[in-house]
Design a protein around this motif. Structure first.
Motif, PDB file in Angstrom:
ATOM      1  N   ASP A 178     -33.116  38.305  16.979  1.00  0.00           N
ATOM      2  CA  ASP A 178     -32.414  38.511  18.249  1.00  0.00           C
ATOM      3  C   ASP A 178     -33.382  38.787  19.389  1.00  0.00           C
ATOM      4  OD1 ASP A 178     -29.996  38.119  16.992  1.00  0.00           O
ATOM      5  OD2 ASP A 178     -29.572  40.252  16.722  1.00  0.00           O
ATOM      6  N   ALA A 179     -34.557  39.344  19.066  1.00  0.00           N
ATOM      7  CA  ALA A 179     -35.567  39.632  20.081  1.00  0.00           C
ATOM      8  C   ALA A 179     -36.419  38.407  20.409  1.00  0.00           C
ATOM      9  CB  ALA A 179     -36.459  40.782  19.620  1.00  0.00           C
ATOM     10  N   GLY A 180     -36.191  37.304  19.705  1.00  0.00           N
ATOM     11  CA  GLY A 180     -36.936  36.078  19.976  1.00  0.00           C
ATOM     12  C   GLY A 180     -38.232  35.934  19.208  1.00  0.00           C
ATOM     13  N   ASP A 181     -38.469  36.805  18.229  1.00  0.00           N
ATOM     14  CA  ASP A 181     -39.691  36.729  17.422  1.00  0.00           C
ATOM     15  C   ASP A 181     -39.420  35.875  16.192  1.00  0.00           C
ATOM     16  OD1 ASP A 181     -41.994  37.065  15.965  1.00  0.00           O
ATOM     17  OD2 ASP A 181     -41.953  39.260  15.956  1.00  0.00           O
ATOM     18  N   ASP A 182     -39.494  34.548  16.345  1.00  0.00           N
ATOM     19  CA  ASP A 182     -39.169  33.644  15.251  1.00  0.00           C
ATOM     20  C   ASP A 182     -40.127  33.787  14.078  1.00  0.00           C
ATOM     21  OD1 ASP A 182     -36.948  32.575  16.476  1.00  0.00           O
ATOM     22  OD2 ASP A 182     -38.061  30.979  17.458  1.00  0.00           O
ATOM     23  N   LEU A 183     -41.412  34.010  14.366  1.00  0.00           N
ATOM     24  CA  LEU A 183     -42.396  34.133  13.290  1.00  0.00           C
ATOM     25  C   LEU A 183     -42.144  35.391  12.467  1.00  0.00           C
ATOM     26  CD1 LEU A 183     -44.911  32.769  12.078  1.00  0.00           C
ATOM     27  CD2 LEU A 183     -46.308  34.217  13.576  1.00  0.00           C
ATOM     28  N   GLY A 184     -41.981  36.514  13.144  1.00  0.00           N
ATOM     29  CA  GLY A 184     -41.701  37.764  12.443  1.00  0.00           C
ATOM     30  C   GLY A 184     -40.373  37.722  11.714  1.00  0.00           C
ATOM     31  N   ALA A 185     -39.395  37.078  12.339  1.00  0.00           N
ATOM     32  CA  ALA A 185     -38.080  36.969  11.716  1.00  0.00           C
ATOM     33  C   ALA A 185     -38.138  36.125  10.459  1.00  0.00           C
ATOM     34  CB  ALA A 185     -37.078  36.380  12.702  1.00  0.00           C
ATOM     35  N   GLY A 186     -38.998  35.100  10.457  1.00  0.00           N
ATOM     36  CA  GLY A 186     -39.115  34.242   9.285  1.00  0.00           C
ATOM     37  C   GLY A 186     -39.581  35.012   8.064  1.00  0.00           C
ATOM     38  N   GLU A 187     -40.589  35.839   8.245  1.00  0.00           N
ATOM     39  CA  GLU A 187     -41.086  36.651   7.131  1.00  0.00           C
ATOM     40  C   GLU A 187     -40.025  37.641   6.665  1.00  0.00           C
ATOM     41  OE1 GLU A 187     -45.170  39.009   6.318  1.00  0.00           O
ATOM     42  OE2 GLU A 187     -43.934  39.863   7.923  1.00  0.00           O
ATOM     43  N   ALA A 188     -39.432  38.374   7.613  1.00  0.00           N
ATOM     44  CA  ALA A 188     -38.446  39.398   7.262  1.00  0.00           C
ATOM     45  C   ALA A 188     -37.181  38.783   6.668  1.00  0.00           C
ATOM     46  CB  ALA A 188     -38.108  40.233   8.500  1.00  0.00           C
ATOM     47  N   ALA A 189     -36.762  37.631   7.179  1.00  0.00           N
ATOM     48  CA  ALA A 189     -35.546  36.992   6.677  1.00  0.00           C
ATOM     49  C   ALA A 189     -35.724  36.549   5.229  1.00  0.00           C
ATOM     50  CB  ALA A 189     -35.179  35.798   7.552  1.00  0.00           C
ATOM     51  N   ASN A 190     -36.888  36.021   4.895  1.00  0.00           N
ATOM     52  CA  ASN A 190     -37.149  35.632   3.510  1.00  0.00           C
ATOM     53  C   ASN A 190     -37.173  36.853   2.600  1.00  0.00           C
ATOM     54  OD1 ASN A 190     -37.839  32.635   2.898  1.00  0.00           O
ATOM     55  ND2 ASN A 190     -38.736  32.988   4.907  1.00  0.00           N
ATOM     56  N   MET A 191     -37.797  37.925   3.056  1.00  0.00           N
ATOM     57  CA  MET A 191     -37.846  39.151   2.262  1.00  0.00           C
ATOM     58  C   MET A 191     -36.446  39.737   2.078  1.00  0.00           C
ATOM     59  SD  MET A 191     -41.227  41.100   3.698  1.00  0.00           S
ATOM     60  CE  MET A 191     -42.885  40.444   3.432  1.00  0.00           C
ATOM     61  N   ALA A 192     -35.651  39.721   3.152  1.00  0.00           N
ATOM     62  CA  ALA A 192     -34.291  40.260   3.081  1.00  0.00           C
ATOM     63  C   ALA A 192     -33.439  39.461   2.111  1.00  0.00           C
ATOM     64  CB  ALA A 192     -33.659  40.256   4.471  1.00  0.00           C
ATOM     65  N   LYS A 193     -33.569  38.137   2.177  1.00  0.00           N
ATOM     66  CA  LYS A 193     -32.803  37.279   1.278  1.00  0.00           C
ATOM     67  C   LYS A 193     -33.195  37.548  -0.181  1.00  0.00           C
ATOM     68  CE  LYS A 193     -32.013  33.407  -1.162  1.00  0.00           C
ATOM     69  NZ  LYS A 193     -32.567  33.142  -2.507  1.00  0.00           N
ATOM     70  N   TYR A 194     -34.488  37.677  -0.439  1.00  0.00           N
ATOM     71  CA  TYR A 194     -34.966  37.962  -1.793  1.00  0.00           C
ATOM     72  C   TYR A 194     -34.430  39.317  -2.275  1.00  0.00           C
ATOM     73  CZ  TYR A 194     -38.156  38.821  -5.697  1.00  0.00           C
ATOM     74  OH  TYR A 194     -38.679  39.101  -6.940  1.00  0.00           O
ATOM     75  N   ALA A 195     -34.622  40.351  -1.458  1.00  0.00           N
ATOM     76  CA  ALA A 195     -34.226  41.701  -1.857  1.00  0.00           C
ATOM     77  C   ALA A 195     -32.719  41.798  -2.073  1.00  0.00           C
ATOM     78  CB  ALA A 195     -34.673  42.709  -0.795  1.00  0.00           C
ATOM     79  N   ALA A 196     -31.945  41.179  -1.190  1.00  0.00           N
ATOM     80  CA  ALA A 196     -30.494  41.245  -1.312  1.00  0.00           C
ATOM     81  C   ALA A 196     -30.014  40.499  -2.549  1.00  0.00           C
ATOM     82  CB  ALA A 196     -29.836  40.674  -0.057  1.00  0.00           C
ATOM     83  N   GLY A 197     -30.627  39.365  -2.842  1.00  0.00           N
ATOM     84  CA  GLY A 197     -30.240  38.613  -4.031  1.00  0.00           C
ATOM     85  C   GLY A 197     -30.465  39.415  -5.299  1.00  0.00           C
ATOM     86  N   GLU A 198     -31.628  40.050  -5.395  1.00  0.00           N
ATOM     87  CA  GLU A 198     -31.928  40.861  -6.573  1.00  0.00           C
ATOM     88  C   GLU A 198     -30.994  42.070  -6.667  1.00  0.00           C
ATOM     89  OE1 GLU A 198     -34.498  39.872  -8.888  1.00  0.00           O
ATOM     90  OE2 GLU A 198     -33.972  38.153  -7.639  1.00  0.00           O
ATOM     91  N   ALA A 199     -30.767  42.736  -5.535  1.00  0.00           N
ATOM     92  CA  ALA A 199     -29.910  43.931  -5.522  1.00  0.00           C
ATOM     93  C   ALA A 199     -28.472  43.581  -5.869  1.00  0.00           C
ATOM     94  CB  ALA A 199     -29.973  44.596  -4.150  1.00  0.00           C
TER      95      ALA A 199
END
Length: 381
Positions: free
Chosen positions: A302-323
């Protein structure tokens, strides 16, 4: 002003949104009618909460939209097409579409009168978007698309599909990704339903694009900005998949906790035993941690940081899937035989929970991304 909701700090507006959507989900519940829930969520402004106000949306962002999907999931009635229609397609069109495309699609996506599917996965490319073979050829009148797609959600209920194809760069001759809006009734645009073992109201399809002719204005955004536009949709997809998994995990955990409080063996609730209580507590912790990463990813996007969002979004997807998988598994074990009955509604989640591990990108590909992009290790492929 902010308020503490659960273990995170949210603005009063977001906390109010979370409470309102939770109430909506509770009214519809596990045995909901998808069309009725979709219509009411749209009427209340939840489907388009992330879209610009000037096009009929709520003016919020991915942070708000992920709250909507998470809370509906926690109530047992997640809307899978929210991942696709407002999150991926709505975001891409809002950021890169022409004024005509925005006026034609965004108000309708926000009020639920139109829905858009998203077609990227191919039989031979899998998670590798660089191997997409669907091609778009220029003509005097526009474009001709040819190729195949697989595991595309909700094509039968969508008015159009945002197709990821590749066009030839005039300077280098190399193929580059581009996105095209393909109407459901376009000649040459065929679909066949995939027979899934997984139960879901939204069906999966294989698509065949047999020389589908499209006008020039079917192209979304600039032809030269394909990768930027593509990942503008893929990052929201990962965040929303995390919301989907977290909501499902919360639903399963809540059913297990309720059962563990009521079910008595040897004159004590089974929840009093650490063998039951500790795994449920661990599941709760892991869901909360994955939610924090999801919120970080949404905030960065939402802040426009596509690069940072890419890393965090992949991590979030991984963590949420496992949880999610762990929470559902532990919930079923807590209920024992009852966890496999239709009455308690958990057995079907055993399969459904795996979706967050597999789609839209496998957990192994996420680990590849983190290894290479975050840790700087050499590529293994």
């Amino acid at each position: 002003m902010s308020t503490i909701t659960g273990t995170i700090i949210e603005s009063e507006e977001r906390a109010a949104l979370r409470a309102a959507v939770a109430a909506l989900g509770k009214r519809h519940g596990r045995d909901h009618d998808r069309e009725a829930l979709w219509a009411e969520a749209a009427k209340l402004g939840y489907l388009g909460v992330n879209l610009p106000e000037e096009y009929g949306g709520g003016g919020g962002g991915l942070s708000e939209l992920s709250i909507v999907l998470e809370e509906l999931g926690a109530a047992g009635c997640p809307l899978l097409m929210m991942v696709v229609s407002p999150a991926i397609c709505g975001t891409v069109i809002a950021r890169f579409g022409t004024e005509e495309q925005r006026r034609a699609w965004l108000p309708a996506l926000a009020d639920g009168t139109r829905t858009m599917a998203f077609g990227i996965t191919e039989p031979d490319a899998g998670s590798n978007s660089h191997r997409i073979t669907t091609t778009a050829r220029r003509t005097d009148d526009g474009w001709v698309l040819s190729g195949r797609k697989v595991f595309i959600s909700g094509v039968d209920i969508a008015d159009a599909t945002l197709i990821v194809g590749r066009t030839e760069d005039a300077r280098t001759g190399k193929l580059k990704p581009c996105l095209f809006i393909v109407p459901r009734d376009a000649p040459g645009f065929g679909r066949s339903r995939i027979d899934m073992e997984l139960f879901a109201q939204e069906k999966q399809f294989e698509l065949v694009l047999d020389d589908v002719e499209l006008p020039r204005d079917a192209l979304v955004g600039e032809e030269d900005a394909g990768l930027l536009q593509l990942f503008a949709g893929l990052n929201p997809e990962r965040v929303m998949t995390a919301a989907f998994g977290i909501g499902m995990g919360r639903y399963a955990l809540a059913r297990a906790v309720e059962y563990a409080k009521e079910r008595q063996v040897w004159k004590a609730p089974i929840g009093a035993h650490q063998a039951i209580a500790h795994p449920l507590a661990q599941a709760h912790i892991e869901l909360e941690l994955s939610r924090l990463m999801m919120q970080k990813a949404a905030a960065l996007y939402d802040a426009g940081d596509d690069l940072g969002a890419g890393e965090a979004a992949n991590m979030a997807k991984y963590a949420a899937g496992e949880a999610c998988v762990k929470a559902v598994d532990q919930a079923v074990h807590t209920l024992g035989g009852n966890g496999l009955t239709r009455e308690y509604g958990l057995a079907s989640l055993v399969t459904a929970a795996r979706v967050a591990r597999i789609a839209p990108v496998s957990r192994e590909m996420v680990l590849n991304f983190v290894s290479h992009q975050s840790l700087g290790l050499p590529k293994s492929y």
